[in-house]
Design a protein around this motif. Sequence first.
Motif, short mmCIF file in Angstrom:
data_model
loop_
_atom_site.label_atom_id
_atom_site.label_comp_id
_atom_site.label_asym_id
_atom_site.label_seq_id
_atom_site.Cartn_x
_atom_site.Cartn_y
_atom_site.Cartn_z
N VAL A 135 86.20 2.42 55.78
CA VAL A 135 87.15 3.53 55.25
C VAL A 135 86.87 4.99 55.68
CG1 VAL A 135 87.03 2.12 53.05
CG2 VAL A 135 85.60 3.91 52.98
N VAL A 136 88.01 5.69 55.87
CA VAL A 136 87.90 7.04 56.06
C VAL A 136 87.04 7.37 54.91
CG1 VAL A 136 89.07 9.10 56.35
CG2 VAL A 136 90.00 7.12 57.24
N SER A 137 86.09 8.30 55.12
CA SER A 137 85.21 9.15 54.25
C SER A 137 86.16 10.00 53.37
CB SER A 137 84.04 9.69 54.91
OG SER A 137 84.37 10.78 55.51
N PRO A 138 85.57 10.00 52.12
CA PRO A 138 86.23 10.96 51.55
C PRO A 138 85.61 12.61 51.80
CG PRO A 138 84.79 9.98 50.12
CD PRO A 138 84.83 9.06 51.20
N ILE A 139 86.47 13.67 51.25
CA ILE A 139 86.17 14.91 51.58
C ILE A 139 84.95 15.20 50.42
CG2 ILE A 139 86.56 17.18 52.01
CD1 ILE A 139 89.25 16.61 52.67
N ARG A 140 83.62 15.33 50.95
CA ARG A 140 82.66 15.36 49.79
C ARG A 140 82.44 16.82 49.98
NH1 ARG A 140 81.39 9.82 51.41
NH2 ARG A 140 80.95 10.41 53.60
N VAL A 141 82.40 17.35 48.91
CA VAL A 141 82.27 19.00 48.85
C VAL A 141 80.96 19.36 49.16
CG1 VAL A 141 82.35 20.89 47.37
CG2 VAL A 141 84.05 19.19 47.19
N ALA A 142 79.90 18.68 48.57
CA ALA A 142 78.58 18.98 49.25
C ALA A 142 78.40 18.98 50.52
CB ALA A 142 77.78 18.14 48.42
N GLU A 143 78.90 17.83 51.31
CA GLU A 143 78.81 17.67 52.67
C GLU A 143 79.62 18.83 53.54
OE1 GLU A 143 79.12 14.01 55.84
OE2 GLU A 143 79.21 13.47 53.44
N VAL A 144 80.83 19.07 52.98
CA VAL A 144 81.37 20.01 53.62
C VAL A 144 80.76 21.61 53.47
CG1 VAL A 144 83.53 21.50 53.89
CG2 VAL A 144 83.71 19.34 53.26
N MET A 145 79.87 21.74 52.32
CA MET A 145 79.20 23.01 52.25
C MET A 145 77.89 22.93 53.04
SD MET A 145 80.64 24.37 49.88
CE MET A 145 79.76 25.81 49.13
N GLU A 146 77.13 21.87 53.27
CA GLU A 146 76.17 21.57 54.19
C GLU A 146 76.74 21.85 55.62
OE1 GLU A 146 74.09 17.72 53.99
OE2 GLU A 146 72.54 18.62 55.62
N GLU A 190 93.36 20.88 43.26
CA GLU A 190 94.51 20.36 43.34
C GLU A 190 94.71 19.03 43.45
OE1 GLU A 190 96.98 22.84 46.13
OE2 GLU A 190 95.98 24.98 45.18
N MET A 191 93.94 18.74 44.62
CA MET A 191 94.08 17.16 45.00
C MET A 191 92.69 16.53 44.92
SD MET A 191 95.62 18.51 48.68
CE MET A 191 96.13 20.33 48.99
N PRO A 192 92.37 15.85 43.85
CA PRO A 192 91.48 15.21 43.45
C PRO A 192 91.21 13.98 44.14
CG PRO A 192 92.59 15.21 41.67
CD PRO A 192 93.22 16.19 42.54
N ALA A 193 92.01 13.50 44.79
CA ALA A 193 92.23 12.00 45.12
C ALA A 193 91.77 11.97 46.39
CB ALA A 193 93.93 11.60 45.25
N ILE A 194 91.57 13.06 47.24
CA ILE A 194 91.13 12.71 48.46
C ILE A 194 89.82 13.35 48.83
CG2 ILE A 194 93.49 12.87 49.62
CD1 ILE A 194 92.91 15.96 50.34
N PHE A 195 89.19 14.06 47.43
CA PHE A 195 87.75 14.24 47.53
C PHE A 195 87.09 13.31 46.95
CE2 PHE A 195 90.14 18.15 48.36
CZ PHE A 195 89.27 18.88 48.98
N ALA A 196 85.67 13.56 47.22
CA ALA A 196 84.67 12.67 46.72
C ALA A 196 84.70 12.42 45.23
CB ALA A 196 83.34 13.11 46.94
#
Lengths: 230, 230
Positions: free
Chosen positions: A78-89, A224-230
Amino acid sequence: MPPTAAAGYELDPKLPIGAQVYGLLKRMIIGLVFKPNEALSEKELALRLGVSRTPVREALIRLADETLVDVFPQRGTVVSPIRVAEVMEAQFLREALEAAVTRRAAEQPPAALIRDLSRLIDDQHHAANAGRPEDYMPLDEAFHRAISEGTGMPRSWRLIQSVKGQMDRVRFLSLPNKAHMLLLTEQHAEIFKAIETQDPDRAEAAMRHHLKEVLKTIHELAAEMPAIFA
Amino acid sequence: MPPTAAAGYELDPKLPIGAQVYGLLKRMIIGLVFKPNEALSEKELALRLGVSRTPVREALIRLADETLVDVFPQRGTVVSPIRVAEVMEAQFLREALEAAVTRRAAEQPPAALIRDLSRLIDDQHHAANAGRPEDYMPLDEAFHRAISEGTGMPRSWRLIQSVKGQMDRVRFLSLPNKAHMLLLTEQHAEIFKAIETQDPDRAEAAMRHHLKEVLKTIHELAAEMPAIFA
DNA sequence: CGCGGGGATATGCCATGGTAGTATCTCACC
DNA sequence: GGTGAGATACTACCATGGCATATCCCCGCG
């Protein structure tokens, strides 16, 4: 017409297919053609791209290394969700890398680098005033790439690219308007000026400030768009 | 007995083969079992490892991403020579990454990290005094890994690993003696102390100093054995 | 009506076959 | 003897087929 994905996403049979598929899928993931959490089947992708499953598989392995896709053995990809923690890292690591490279660039800037950056900023100014984000984003990419490669550190750009993927999806969500593009160009100009005048401290600070711009909107977006985040 | 490469280099049929082959080849390249500039044929490797060519190919692609091998399409694959410029760049990038991570670790060190690092330094002291480099090197690895992962930045360790490969071959050439291992342990202790006392500046400086240790011998080595350098 | 087990389905994983391209080696020719 | 062209033997590359395993759905049982 073959069952390819979309216009601009065809591939050239003469060049190595695996590498092309990798780049193609990466662009489609970052461009949100493939949405986060969307299933990607080796078989179906091969069918749609008109190639065999082998190069598709190779591409998916490389994308998994960058955590742009999650591979679950014998279950699916699957396409990985946008994980906020990972984006921050990713942001943190990119800042560390690009701050260091920019500092070095400012210490001994090659003449060719000065020329290239100056040219790119001009182009960015035009694209921004024309209000064309689709022209602007490649120029932004080229600017950062030029600093790495123009300073004789080609591997740094590859590293930066490998962490940039997660961030780029966020950037794509917050599509820049004209004012934003002009602001970014202004920041680029500040970085350029510091490099040109051989002021490492100022160059590093300007780059760090510039990179933080990306993250300003992420938390609003996540709400706004929780669906595509982790 | 199957025609595997050497003792300690077998693989488990139950686990994913491709990933195992990747790790195996990487260890063998870093450990100089495969010498720089040595040709690696997909077919021959598959034969020697008792697997098919597909997972070998996957492993080689990932190694090519780290520039541990050079793939020449339709011609062959060779273990990359140790390119001094590339080692210097890797050192630069690693320092940028690990300095940033270490700084962050010192800002808010988790209790578990303090405990793990303390334990690792003890173990290193024992391995050093016993004069066992083969025990010491994994402990050194674990120390650096712990700082990254113990600070909640797992991706940073993956990045560092991907640049560390080239450097590790150099480290392997300059095998540490007892005195050197004790020196490294001392530097680890200094880093640890700075983290424990939450002194970011000191922690970053100690890490940067420590990482420079590796490069001290590279130029002598390049002069001694030109065959394996670029 | 709820719950547990068994089979059908789909997936990623590995093995193998065929193809195009490149370097080398040989032999004819100058 | 030196040089160039062709045959040959390699290579990585892509396509395809078979396999083990995880999941889901449906049926039967409690």
